[in-house]
Scaffold this motif. Structure first.
Motif: not given
Length: 466
Positions: A351-367
């Motif tokens: 358990g335990g990890h971090a989350e980047v909350k700002t991103f959205d699905a317009a983003a290229n996920p590979y980038l």
């Protein structure tokens, strides 16, 4: 090169035979452009061996396509000249449960001589993953995917754009309400079943805040696989929605002024199989490398917004006090912090990890995954430290109190975020001039296209692009 092509051809021949035995007749080969749109070339299943050995032709101009299919140019890319080859990733070849007779594979892009295309986003994600491995780090990443569904009026095809001038939500229940699950139980069951059949492990699926909105969380994997997975999740949801007479939108701002769709990125750091988020004697449970990695991500967030929030519509979603993470701060289990540390259950060794909350699905996920890894590795190189975590909602604090705590607003426009990306030496070095320049060109073109537009017009124009 010849032996590799022969091996690819034989592997693809066996895969094609298996697919055809399962009734698959066509294979979709996808890549995601810098505007975050999944583009495709398809081949008959029996042509898969040829595609795997020699690739499928496509133009490099797609690297400078914008979300509305306009074409811009960068110092390196643009215009009618040149050709690339799409090579299917056979290890991800998947029969599509929502599209009978079809299979899917993500594609890597190479030039005609077999050299990696410098603007290939999937290979960028792989390079950053390998760079982390060289530093002894393993990353496990996963995405939360949010979408909104509407129903086409009677007599309209679900894919007809003019059928959605008046939005008809198929469920009227409250946010997070069981009512929505009851109203769309067959649909949600089919989404879950399709993903499972395709090898995607669903962790949870639930109604979200906005009307007609849902979220699915899938199991983490290595960064490239995580990016592949989110592409497959979106297209599966899109296909199942159409089969139910619905249309799915992953746009960051579906209706201006309402809560939009995010696509939060979760990441866990490991060394020698041990979580770096579970160090009992360390502050916040973070091992030193985890502190520096997350510190690097936090410092780079203004530039990373141009990667993870790539549309003017993204900034309609990024509003204070909406759990979108619009302030450059981090917190322990704080859903208003742009970078959230999730401690996990005490008895869970992984358990335990971090989350980047700002991103959205317009983003290229590979980038997105590649740039976050690059920022984190730069943080380790510089021994970056995290400031004190923030509690509560920074949006309700006064300007002076935020200044006293060192909390600053992340870029509120795509222009500002793009300026920060342009000046980011670590991201330029990681991406390379060709990819970095193409991303900047697309962002500037998006800015120019929507300059002076009202929020409602931006939301309407981008509603069905993702």
């Amino acid at each position: 090169m010849a032996s590799r092509a022969a091996e690819q051809r034989e592997e693809a021949r066996q895969s094609a035979a298996r697919l055809e035995a399962e009734g698959v007749r066509n294979v979709a080969l996808t890549w995601v452009d810098n505007a975050g749109v999944a583009r495709v070339k398809t081949v008959p299943a029996q042509r898969l061996p040829e595609a795997a050995a020699r690739g499928v032709g496509m133009s490099p101009v797609f690297d400078v396509f914008t979300s509305d299919d306009a074409i811009t140019e960068s110092d390196h890319l643009g215009g009618p000249d040149g050709d690339l080859r799409l090579f299917p990733a056979l290890d991800r070849l998947t029969a599509l449960a929502g599209q009978p007779g079809w299979a899917w594979a993500p594609a890597d892009r190479y030039d005609q001589l077999g050299a990696p295309h410098p603007a290939c986003q999937r290979q960028f994600a792989r390079r950053m993953t390998e760079r982390a491995a060289e530093a002894g780090l393993e990353l496990r990443m996963g995405f939360e995917t949010e979408w909104i569904v509407t129903r086409a009026p009677e007599g309209h095809h679900p894919a007809a754009a003019d059928a959605y001038e008046t939005l008809d939500y198929p469920c009227a229940g409250p946010a997070y309400g069981m009512t929505r699950v009851v109203e769309l139980s067959d649909y949600l069951r089919d989404v879950t079943e399709a993903l499972t059949v395709q090898g995607i492990e669903v962790l949870q699926l639930h109604p979200e805040y906005a009307p007609g909105q849902f979220e699915v969380t899938t199991a983490p994997g290595d960064p490239v696989r995580a990016a592949d997975d989110v592409v497959l999740v979106r297209e599966t949801v899109r296909a199942i929605s159409a089969r139910h007479g619905l249309r799915a939108s992953f746009a960051p701002s579906f209706v201006a002024g309402q809560v939009g769709n995010g696509c939060h990125l979760h990441l866990g750091l490991y060394r020698d199989g041990t979580s770096l988020h579970r160090t009992p004697e360390a502050a916040w449970g973070l091992a030193p490398d985890a502190v520096s990695f997350l510190g690097g991500v936090l410092n780079a967030l203004p530039a990373l917004l141009a990667i993870g929030c790539p549309s003017p519509a993204s900034y309609l979603r990024l509003q204070p006090s909406r759990w979108a993470g619009v302030y450059q701060c981090w917190g322990v289990e704080n859903r208003e912090a742009a970078l959230r540390l999730i401690t996990g259950a005490p008895d869970d060794p992984d358990g335990g990890h971090a989350e980047v909350k700002t991103f959205d699905a317009a983003a290229n996920p590979y980038l997105a995954v590649g740039a976050v890894i690059a920022a984190g590795l730069h943080g380790i190189e510089c021994a970056t430290q995290l400031p004190e975590p923030q509690t509560g909602d920074p949006g309700v604090l006064g300007v002076r109190e935020r200044a006293r705590r060192g909390i600053v607003r992340l870029p509120a426009t795509l222009t500002e975020a793009t300026d920060r990306l342009e000046k980011s030496a670590p991201l330029y070095e990681a991406m390379g001039g060709v990819l970095h320049g193409a991303v900047l060109a697309v962002r500037r073109a998006e800015e120019a296209h929507f300059a002076g537009s009202e929020a409602e017009d931006i939301a309407a124009a981008t509603r069905w692009r993702w």
